[in-house]
Design an enzyme around this catalytic site. Structure first.
Site, PDB file in Angstrom:
ATOM      1  N   GLN A 145       0.813  -1.221   0.000  1.00  0.00           N
ATOM      2  CA  GLN A 145       0.000   0.000   0.000  1.00  0.00           C
ATOM      3  C   GLN A 145       0.845   1.269   0.000  1.00  0.00           C
ATOM      4  OE1 GLN A 145      -2.659  -1.605   3.355  1.00  0.00           O
ATOM      5  NE2 GLN A 145      -4.025  -0.258   2.217  1.00  0.00           N
TER       6      GLN A 145
ATOM      7  N   CYS B  52     -10.615   0.330   3.572  1.00  0.00           N
ATOM      8  CA  CYS B  52      -9.210   0.149   3.201  1.00  0.00           C
ATOM      9  C   CYS B  52      -8.628   1.507   2.822  1.00  0.00           C
ATOM     10  CB  CYS B  52      -9.119  -0.819   2.016  1.00  0.00           C
ATOM     11  SG  CYS B  52      -7.442  -1.113   1.452  1.00  0.00           S
ATOM     12  N   LEU B  53      -7.442   1.799   3.349  1.00  0.00           N
ATOM     13  CA  LEU B  53      -6.788   3.069   3.025  1.00  0.00           C
ATOM     14  C   LEU B  53      -6.523   3.187   1.518  1.00  0.00           C
ATOM     15  CD1 LEU B  53      -4.362   3.104   6.068  1.00  0.00           C
ATOM     16  CD2 LEU B  53      -6.117   4.820   5.640  1.00  0.00           C
TER      17      LEU B  53
ATOM     18  N   HIS C  33      -3.769  -8.368   1.185  1.00  0.00           N
ATOM     19  CA  HIS C  33      -3.017  -7.382   0.389  1.00  0.00           C
ATOM     20  C   HIS C  33      -1.712  -7.991  -0.146  1.00  0.00           C
ATOM     21  CE1 HIS C  33      -5.090  -3.548   0.586  1.00  0.00           C
ATOM     22  NE2 HIS C  33      -5.254  -3.619   1.890  1.00  0.00           N
TER      23      HIS C  33
HETATM   24 NI    NI Z   1      -6.539  -2.444   3.009  1.00  0.00          NI
END
Ligand code: NI
Length: 161
Positions: free
Chosen positions: A52, A91-92, A137
């Protein structure tokens, strides 16, 4: 420590599989410290995976605000799961969206900590939910892939991981 930019949905890196970490170098330690700072930055984050922030390595940080505090997971393996729970997730990397996902109620996870020491733990409820979300992820999976049809909605603000 430093804040890192969060990659959002549409960037193909989020769909790639992250690679094992062979050696915990100062660069990896810095990555995890930066990830923790980035996750904590605006108090919405309860988990963040390396991908991420654009790094395809098998590591994530989690802090759901419970007695465990900040947890670092390097090369994690979920070795056991039990039961089921219906979780409301965000989720970011999928900002301002929420959806409901079925997750195990309890898990057992093994990993290395930020010093390279192996550890294992049981987790349940929100902590199990968050670890499963971050683990996905590492394999290029987003919560929207697993959301129960019809449950994904746009929201103004919520906890994200
Ligand atoms: Ni996430």
């Amino acid at each position: 420590m430093a804040l890192r930019n969060i990659v959002t949905e549409g960037d193909p890196i989020l769909r790639k599989k992250s690679r094992q970490i062979d050696e915990i170098t100062p660069r990896i330690v810095k990555l995890l410290e930066d990830m923790a700072e980035t996750m904590h930055y605006d108090n919405r984050g309860i988990g963040l995976a390396a991908v991420q922030v654009g790094v395809l390595r098998r590591a994530f940080v989690v802090d759901i605000g419970d007695e465990h505090g900040l947890l670092n997971f390097i090369n994690p393996e979920i070795t056991y799961q039990e039961g089921e729970q219906r979780c409301s997730e965000g989720c970011l990397s999928v900002p301002r969206k929420t959806g409901e996902v079925m997750r195990p109620m309890k898990i057992h996870v093994k990993a290395l900590d930020i010093n390279g020491n192996p550890f294992e733990m049981d987790a349940e409820g929100l902590l199990a939910n968050c670890i499963c979300h971050e683990y996905d992820h590492l394999d290029g999976i987003l919560f929207t892939d697993k959301a129960i049809p019809g449950t994904v909605e746009t929201v103004s603000e919520q906890q994200e991981s």
